[in-house]
Design a protein around this motif. Structure first.
Motif, short mmCIF file in Angstrom:
data_model
loop_
_atom_site.label_atom_id
_atom_site.label_comp_id
_atom_site.label_asym_id
_atom_site.label_seq_id
_atom_site.Cartn_x
_atom_site.Cartn_y
_atom_site.Cartn_z
N SER A 196 0.93 -1.34 0.01
CA SER A 196 0.23 -0.22 -0.02
C SER A 196 1.02 1.29 0.04
CB SER A 196 -1.00 0.01 1.19
OG SER A 196 -0.05 0.39 2.50
N PHE A 197 0.21 2.30 -0.16
CA PHE A 197 1.08 3.69 -0.04
C PHE A 197 1.69 4.04 1.23
CE2 PHE A 197 1.19 8.27 0.75
CZ PHE A 197 1.92 8.52 -0.07
N GLY A 198 0.86 3.66 2.35
CA GLY A 198 1.27 3.64 3.43
C GLY A 198 2.42 3.03 3.83
N GLU A 199 2.42 1.63 3.42
CA GLU A 199 3.64 0.63 3.53
C GLU A 199 4.79 1.00 2.91
OE1 GLU A 199 0.52 -2.71 4.15
OE2 GLU A 199 1.32 -2.69 2.18
N ALA A 200 4.52 1.77 1.45
CA ALA A 200 5.66 2.30 0.68
C ALA A 200 6.16 3.42 1.41
CB ALA A 200 5.14 2.29 -0.65
N LYS A 201 5.60 4.12 1.81
CA LYS A 201 5.88 5.41 2.39
C LYS A 201 6.96 5.08 3.74
CE LYS A 201 4.20 10.06 4.02
NZ LYS A 201 4.76 9.74 5.48
N ASP A 202 6.32 4.22 4.71
CA ASP A 202 7.18 4.06 5.65
C ASP A 202 8.44 3.16 5.40
OD1 ASP A 202 7.08 3.21 8.67
OD2 ASP A 202 7.57 1.38 7.69
N ALA A 203 8.44 2.39 4.31
CA ALA A 203 9.63 1.75 3.88
C ALA A 203 10.84 2.69 3.41
CB ALA A 203 9.47 0.70 2.99
N PHE A 204 10.16 3.82 2.59
CA PHE A 204 11.04 4.68 1.94
C PHE A 204 11.84 5.26 3.11
CE2 PHE A 204 12.40 8.62 0.36
CZ PHE A 204 13.16 8.39 -0.73
N GLU A 205 11.00 5.88 4.08
CA GLU A 205 11.52 6.64 4.80
C GLU A 205 12.51 5.94 5.73
OE1 GLU A 205 8.12 8.61 7.04
OE2 GLU A 205 7.90 9.70 5.45
N ASN A 206 12.27 4.68 5.99
CA ASN A 206 13.36 3.98 6.83
C ASN A 206 14.35 3.70 6.37
OD1 ASN A 206 14.08 1.06 7.92
ND2 ASN A 206 12.88 1.84 9.25
N VAL A 207 14.35 3.20 5.19
CA VAL A 207 15.42 2.73 4.37
C VAL A 207 16.31 4.19 3.96
CG1 VAL A 207 16.42 1.77 2.11
CG2 VAL A 207 14.26 0.83 3.21
N TYR A 208 15.76 5.07 3.38
CA TYR A 208 16.53 6.40 3.13
C TYR A 208 17.39 7.08 4.33
CZ TYR A 208 17.37 10.99 1.53
OH TYR A 208 17.96 12.14 1.22
N ASN A 209 16.52 7.02 5.59
CA ASN A 209 17.16 7.55 6.69
C ASN A 209 18.29 6.80 7.22
OD1 ASN A 209 15.28 9.69 6.71
ND2 ASN A 209 13.93 8.81 8.18
N LYS A 210 18.12 5.57 7.14
CA LYS A 210 19.07 4.36 7.55
C LYS A 210 20.41 4.54 6.70
CE LYS A 210 19.89 -0.61 8.56
NZ LYS A 210 21.16 -0.52 7.73
N LYS A 211 20.18 4.73 5.44
CA LYS A 211 21.33 4.87 4.37
C LYS A 211 22.03 6.22 4.64
CE LYS A 211 20.60 1.05 2.07
NZ LYS A 211 21.54 -0.02 2.51
N GLN A 212 21.23 7.39 5.02
CA GLN A 212 21.82 8.56 5.11
C GLN A 212 22.51 8.77 6.50
OE1 GLN A 212 21.35 10.08 2.00
NE2 GLN A 212 21.07 12.03 3.39
N LYS A 213 22.07 7.95 7.47
CA LYS A 213 22.77 7.69 8.77
C LYS A 213 24.09 6.96 8.50
CE LYS A 213 22.21 6.44 13.59
NZ LYS A 213 21.12 5.56 14.70
N ASP A 214 24.04 5.85 7.71
CA ASP A 214 25.23 5.09 7.54
C ASP A 214 26.27 5.74 6.77
OD1 ASP A 214 24.06 3.11 8.73
OD2 ASP A 214 23.49 1.99 6.98
N GLU A 215 25.80 6.72 5.88
CA GLU A 215 27.10 7.57 5.02
C GLU A 215 27.36 8.63 5.88
OE1 GLU A 215 24.89 9.01 1.85
OE2 GLU A 215 24.53 6.77 0.62
N ASN A 216 26.80 9.12 6.90
CA ASN A 216 27.24 10.25 7.82
C ASN A 216 28.23 9.73 8.96
OD1 ASN A 216 26.05 12.05 6.08
ND2 ASN A 216 24.20 11.97 7.40
N ASN A 217 28.33 8.23 9.20
CA ASN A 217 28.96 7.98 10.18
C ASN A 217 30.50 7.39 9.63
OD1 ASN A 217 26.94 8.12 12.09
ND2 ASN A 217 26.14 5.98 11.81
#
Length: 217
Positions: A196-217
């Motif tokens: 669903s749109f909600g599931e996709a939105k949650d997944a994107f925010e989770n994955v994107y934020n995690k990747k951003q955090k990993d790159e900044n560490n």
């Protein structure tokens, strides 16, 4: 109806089957029990009914042999096996009998097959319920069985985790894109995977934020 006299020239027996050679040069393979039950012996002239029995039982025997060959290679749904047998020009009556026989013998079990397919798909290519239902039906599994198996599978799954896992497996295609492009492509991909749109939105925010955090560490 036979328009000429047809004689049984020779019967060759092999374990549980027999090879019947007729005077018209036709050859049939039958279960040995059929030969014994209908008293087929060498030199007899066949009646119309005996000839029809030979033709029918031979077709049934051939279809069952072909079914076992297909099932030895991999599991099939009843629908898949039915389609393959029909492509071999077996009659609807013969195909129906073979399907029923294979089900009774435990060679065919659509629920077992659907569950195995669903488990494998969820692990290899995580998806939502809608996608799983569609996938199972492409395997010619009935809507009822597909729905029942999907309900069982998703009762023990975290749908949000599945969506995140699905996106992570595909993230290499989006991680170099601009934020909105990555977001749109991610949403579209997950929608195609049945989320669903909600599931996709949650997944994107989770994955994107995690990747951003990993790159900044």
């Amino acid at each position: 109806m036979i328009t000429e006299q047809i004689r049984v020239e020779r019967i060759e027996k092999y374990n549980s089957k027999a090879k019947i050679l007729l005077s018209n040069s036709q050859i049939y393979f039958l279960p040995l029990e059929v030969v014994l039950t209908h008293q087929l012996v060498e030199s007899i002239v066949l009646t119309d009914s005996q000839f029809e029995i030979i033709e029918y039982e031979s077709s049934l025997f051939e279809a069952f042999s072909k079914a076992k060959q297909y099932l030895a290679m991999r599991d099939h749904s009843s629908g898949e096996l039915k389609l393959k047998l029909k492509k071999k020009k077996f009659t609807d009556e013969i195909v129906t009998q073979i399907i029923v026989k294979c089900q009774k013998l435990g060679f065919l079990d659509d629920e077992r097959y659907a569950y195995a397919l669903a488990e494998k798909l969820i692990v290899k290519k995580p998806c939502g319920k809608a996608y799983l239902l569609s996938y199972l039906q492409t395997k010619l599994i009935s809507r009822d069985i597909s729905g029942r198996i999907a309900t069982i599978i998703f009762a023990s799954q975290d749908i949000q985790e599945l969506a995140r896992t699905a996106l992570e497996k595909k993230w290499y295609m989006y991680d170099q894109l601009a934020l909105e492009d990555a977001r749109n492509k991610s949403y579209n991909y997950l929608a195609r995977r049945g989320f669903s749109f909600g599931e996709a939105k949650d997944a994107f925010e989770n994955v994107y934020n995690k990747k951003q955090k990993d790159e900044n560490n």
